[in-house]
Each structure stands twice: as structure tokens, then as C-alpha cells.
Write an enzyme that holds these catalytic residues in place. Structure first.
Site, short mmCIF file in Angstrom:
data_model
loop_
_atom_site.label_atom_id
_atom_site.label_comp_id
_atom_site.label_asym_id
_atom_site.label_seq_id
_atom_site.Cartn_x
_atom_site.Cartn_y
_atom_site.Cartn_z
N ASP A 1 40.05 27.21 15.16
CA ASP A 1 40.15 28.49 16.04
C ASP A 1 38.62 28.88 16.12
OD1 ASP A 1 42.06 31.35 15.99
OD2 ASP A 1 39.99 31.42 16.55
N TYR B 1 40.09 41.52 21.85
CA TYR B 1 40.05 40.21 21.50
C TYR B 1 39.32 39.56 22.80
CZ TYR B 1 42.43 35.61 21.75
OH TYR B 1 42.43 34.31 21.90
N GLY C 1 37.94 24.64 24.60
CA GLY C 1 38.82 24.94 25.62
C GLY C 1 39.42 23.65 25.97
N LYS D 1 31.91 38.62 29.62
CA LYS D 1 31.15 37.37 30.29
C LYS D 1 29.71 37.75 30.53
CE LYS D 1 34.16 34.10 30.42
NZ LYS D 1 33.78 32.56 30.35
N SER E 1 40.61 34.32 29.65
CA SER E 1 40.03 34.18 30.85
C SER E 1 40.89 35.01 31.71
CB SER E 1 40.01 32.69 31.65
OG SER E 1 41.31 32.05 31.44
N GLY F 1 42.59 23.30 28.32
CA GLY F 1 42.80 24.42 29.53
C GLY F 1 42.41 23.57 30.65
N GLN F 2 42.77 24.23 31.94
CA GLN F 2 42.55 23.37 33.08
C GLN F 2 41.19 23.09 33.39
OE1 GLN F 2 43.17 25.30 37.54
NE2 GLN F 2 41.05 25.81 36.88
N ASP F 3 40.23 23.53 33.04
CA ASP F 3 38.59 23.09 33.12
C ASP F 3 38.52 22.03 32.24
OD1 ASP F 3 38.70 24.82 35.00
OD2 ASP F 3 37.28 25.85 34.57
N THR G 1 30.98 33.36 35.16
CA THR G 1 32.12 33.78 36.34
C THR G 1 31.28 34.74 37.32
OG1 THR G 1 34.11 35.25 36.75
CG2 THR G 1 32.75 35.61 34.76
N TYR H 1 37.08 41.81 30.62
CA TYR H 1 36.59 40.43 30.95
C TYR H 1 35.34 40.26 31.39
CZ TYR H 1 36.44 35.80 32.93
OH TYR H 1 36.15 34.40 33.26
N GLU I 1 33.06 37.11 38.62
CA GLU I 1 33.30 38.20 38.13
C GLU I 1 32.27 39.25 37.67
OE1 GLU I 1 36.55 40.33 37.72
OE2 GLU I 1 37.38 38.95 39.17
N ARG J 1 47.09 24.93 37.03
CA ARG J 1 46.59 26.02 36.78
C ARG J 1 47.64 26.72 36.21
NH1 ARG J 1 42.35 29.67 36.11
NH2 ARG J 1 41.52 30.89 37.71
N1 GDD Z 1 47.21 37.09 38.46
C1 GDD Z 1 47.55 37.82 39.73
N2 GDD Z 1 48.85 37.99 39.76
N3 GDD Z 1 46.71 38.32 40.43
C2 GDD Z 1 47.14 38.86 41.83
C3 GDD Z 1 48.48 39.40 41.62
C4 GDD Z 1 49.66 38.78 40.81
O1 GDD Z 1 50.64 39.12 40.91
N4 GDD Z 1 48.70 39.97 42.85
C5 GDD Z 1 47.36 40.08 43.38
N5 GDD Z 1 46.52 39.68 42.66
C6 GDD Z 1 45.05 39.43 43.16
C7 GDD Z 1 44.43 40.08 41.66
O2 GDD Z 1 44.41 41.54 41.64
C8 GDD Z 1 42.82 39.42 42.25
O3 GDD Z 1 42.10 40.28 42.82
C9 GDD Z 1 43.36 38.17 42.75
O4 GDD Z 1 44.76 38.12 42.89
C10 GDD Z 1 43.05 36.80 41.82
O5 GDD Z 1 43.68 37.07 40.51
P1 GDD Z 1 43.52 35.91 39.43
O6 GDD Z 1 44.35 34.78 40.06
O7 GDD Z 1 44.26 36.59 38.17
O8 GDD Z 1 42.10 35.63 39.33
P2 GDD Z 1 40.88 36.49 39.04
O9 GDD Z 1 40.26 36.51 40.37
O10 GDD Z 1 41.25 37.88 38.46
O11 GDD Z 1 39.85 35.65 37.93
C11 GDD Z 1 39.84 34.48 37.86
O12 GDD Z 1 38.73 34.04 38.66
C12 GDD Z 1 37.40 34.27 38.00
C13 GDD Z 1 36.19 33.82 38.70
O13 GDD Z 1 36.03 34.46 39.83
C14 GDD Z 1 39.87 33.71 36.48
O14 GDD Z 1 40.03 32.30 36.68
C15 GDD Z 1 38.79 34.35 35.76
O15 GDD Z 1 38.66 33.65 34.40
C16 GDD Z 1 37.38 33.80 36.62
O16 GDD Z 1 36.26 34.34 35.75
#
Ligand code: GDD
Length: 336
Positions: free
Chosen positions: A53, A90, A9, A150, A79, A12-14, A122, A146, A124, A181
Site C-alpha cells: 500500500d 483520502y 499503479g 495533483k 483518479s 490500472g489502465q496506464d 493532469t 483531485y 485538470e 478504462r
Molecule cells: N464519470 C462520469 N460519469 N462523467 C460524466 C458523466 C457520468 O455519468 N456524465 C457527464 N460526465 C462528464 C464529467 O462531468 C466530466 O466533465 C466528463 O464527463 C469526463 O468525466 P470523467 O470521464 O469522469 O473524467 P474527468 O475528465 O473528470 O477526469 C479524467 O481525466 C483527467 C485528465 O483530464 C480522469 O482520468 C482524471 O484522472 C484525469 O486527470
């Protein structure tokens, strides 16, 4: 002799932040990315790129055999939590089986004593956890395909550590963001929209759950923790987080404030809107398409163990992070 690191990866960002960090430390950095296999190994910015891949086990064996890495960082993943509900198989194949394959290759090539392994776990994993903040001892309860994928990755890493004495660590990383990001994560979506709305290039920002709370840190700080874990005497698992939770709603308010727009909220549920206080224009609306079938609870991590044993702590605050990202998005618009 320089240390050799292999990063999955890498693009990616990281992967971007970690490779910069390791190059500064004098590492020889190899990275795996998807792309044209004809290009085989290419050197770009001192990084040796391997186009492959990760579902291709034979190629992975070849890359690890050839590069003989001292450290492998497994950052490749599907992710995005929302996408995992749409592409669960997938997501599982990529996220769960890649660390298994790498660990198995370390073992079968007899690299157990040489190669240290970092797995990007994570926050999560704690999806439905009732304990706030979450610690390493908090029971896992994943709430998305997801997070379930993990969970396997986390445990296979622990299992290979215990069964084969491989130096394998899980960094239980809570959300970490940066100006690079991608926009399918909420931070960048918001900061980019705030900049575009300010410049008159976009009318509205459509979001899902405004009340979701996350622990947002800066990716540049988190890659240092990854490296620190692999420099210890013993392998272990660590939570990497800021310890502070903020809502999506607050994130919107902070980002718009950076472009001198004050948001006020009106209405409830799907009808809630965010208006520009200066002229009453609606700038933020809810679109249920961005809701998830189930949402994780408030995720906030207690990184005391990392602070104590690794001497790690986050440098960039939430406010600084949102400012950094929004200003970058404004600058990008003015540059173009
Ligand atoms: N993407 C997205 N888009 N999220 C939204 C939106 C939107 O329009 N509106 C609200 N959200 C809320 C999501 O429901 C979630 O609660 C929060 O914003 C963050 O969403 P994401 O930025 O998509 O990240 P994530 O928290 O689901 O997951 C990220 O962080 C994890 C670690 O805690 C990812 O980077 C994961 O890969 C990582 O493991």
C-alpha cells in the site's frame, strides 16, 4: 544490462499499457499494487509484482532499495474527479504525498543520479482556465479536490528537480482512454451502455453534464510520451493531449452510431433526453447524481512542446477511440 522500471499503479489502465510498452523495449518491469503482502514478490507475465500500500513509507523504501530502478513511473492515484469530492482527504493523501515520498526516497537513498522520475500530472490542473487550448505556460486553477491534490504533486516534482537535481518530469496528461478504462469514467460508461442497450441488456443510460468538453486521446499513445520524457537530456514538463475537444453529447452520438443507433436530443437541462430516431424510444436521460459540485471548463491541451521536443504525437483520433472501445464492448458481450 537491462533497464529497470518501477511502476506504481501497475494494475490500472496506464500501468497495463506502460508495462507492455516497456517489456517490449526490453526493460525489467517491477510494479506496485495493492493486495496480499504475504505474496511479497510475484512474477506474472514477466512483471515483478510487489504487493504494497503506497501509504506504507517503509515498504516503499524497501521496494526502491531492492529494485534500484533506473526509472520510476508514478501512475497510482485516486483518479476519479467526482469521487474526490466525496473522499477529499483520502484523495489528497494518495495523490499528493505519494510522489513526495518517492522523491524523498530517491534523495535519501542517494539515487539522484541514477533514478529518473515520471509524475502523472493532469489537464485538470487547468480547471478554470480561460485560455484555450491550454499550454505549459497557462496558469493553473484547479477545480476539484483531485486537481488540488495533483497541483501539490506537480509542484513537489518541480521542487525536487530544482532543489536536488533529480531527473523528475511532469506529464500533464489530458483525458486518455481505452477498452480497459473502468466504467466510472464517462467514455467507458457510454461505450459499454451503447453495446448493452443494443443487445437488449439495458434500457437506458443515465448521465450528468452532457455539455462538458474534454480532450480525449488513447492511453496507448500517452504511455509512449511518458517514456520519451525520461529519455531526454534534461528533465522537463510537457502537455500530452490531442488538441481537439469534444462534448459528452458527441461521445454519446458517436458510440451509439457504432451500434447503428442514431440519437436525437429533445428537451433542456435536467429534462433533456436522447431518443432513438428510428422508434422514438428514450435511451439517454439525465441523472443529477452524476453532476459535480463544480465542473472544469472546456479542457483542451496544446501539445506543441511535446511534438517538437519529444517527437511525440497522438496516433488514434477521437472517432477511432470511440469505435475501438464500443466494438470491444460489443465483442465482450458476444464472447459471454
Ligand atoms: N464519470 C462520469 N460519469 N462523467 C460524466 C458523466 C457520468 O455519468 N456524465 C457527464 N460526465 C462528464 C464529467 O462531468 C466530466 O466533465 C466528463 O464527463 C469526463 O468525466 P470523467 O470521464 O469522469 O473524467 P474527468 O475528465 O473528470 O477526469 C479524467 O481525466 C483527467 C485528465 O483530464 C480522469 O482520468 C482524471 O484522472 C484525469 O486527470
Amino acid at each position: 544490462m537491462t533497464n529497470v522500471a518501477l511502476i506504481t499503479g501497475i494494475n490500472g489502465q496506464d500501468g497495463t499499457y506502460l508495462s507492455e510498452f516497456l517489456l517490449k523495449k526490453g526493460y525489467t518491469v517491477h510494479g506496485i499494487r495493492r493486495g496480499n503482502p504475504q505474496q511479497d514478490i510475484k512474477s506474472k507475465n514477466d512483471i515483478h509484482l510487489h504487493y504494497s500500500d503506497l501509504t506504507d513509507y517503509a515498504e516503499l523504501v524497501k521496494i526502491i532499495q531492492e529494485t534500484q530502478p533506473d526509472e520510476i513511473y508514478n501512475l497510482a492515484a485516486q483518479s476519479n474527479v467526482k469521487i474526490s469530492f466525496e473522499r477529499p482527504e483520502y484523495t489528497t493523501l494518495t495523490n499528493a504525498l505519494t510522489p513526495l515520498k518517492i522523491l524523498e526516497i530517491i534523495r535519501t537513498l542517494g539515487l539522484e543520479k541514477k533514478t529518473r522520475f515520471f509524475q502523472a500530472s493532469t489537464g485538470e490542473l487547468f480547471g478554470n482556465s480561460q485560455e484555450i487550448p491550454q499550454k505549459e505556460s497557462t496558469p493553473f486553477y484547479p477545480k476539484s479536490p483531485y486537481a488540488v491534490s495533483k497541483l501539490y504533486a506537480y509542484w513537489i516534482c518541480v521542487n525536487y528537480r530544482e532543489a536536488y537535481d533529480i531527473f523528475a518530469c511532469n506529464g500533464i496528461l489530458f483525458n486518455h482512454e481505452s477498452p480497459i478504462r473502468p466504467e466510472n469514467f464517462v467514455t467507458r460508461k457510454i461505450t459499454k451502455s451503447a453495446a448493452r442497450i443494443k443487445k437488449g441488456l439495458q434500457d437506458r443510460l443515465y448521465l450528468g453534464n452532457l455539455n462538458a468538453k474534454r480532450d480525449w486521446g488513447f492511453a496507448g499513445d500517452y504511455v509512449e510520451a511518458m517514456w520519451l520524457m525520461l529519455q531526454q537530456d534534461k528533465p522537463d514538463d510537457y502537455i500530452i493531449a490531442t488538441g481537439k475537444a469534444h462534448s459528452v453529447r458527441e461521445l454519446v452520438e458517436f458510440a451509439f452510431r457504432e451500434v447503428d443507433i442514431e440519437i436525437k436530443w429533445e428537451g433542456e437541462g435536467l429534462n433533456e433526453v436522447g431518443k432513438d430516431t428510428s422508434n422514438g424510444r428514450i435511451l439517454v436521460e439525465i441523472d443529477p447524481a452524476f453532476y459535480r459540485p463544480v465542473e472544469a471548463n472546456a479542457l483542451v491541451g496544446d501539445s506543441s512542446k511535446a511534438r517538437e521536443l519529444l517527437g511525440w504525437e497522438p496516433r488514434v483520433t477521437f472517432e477511432e477511440l470511440v469505435r475501438m472501445m464500443t466494438r470491444n464492448d460489443i465483442n465482450l458481450l458476444f464472447d459471454n
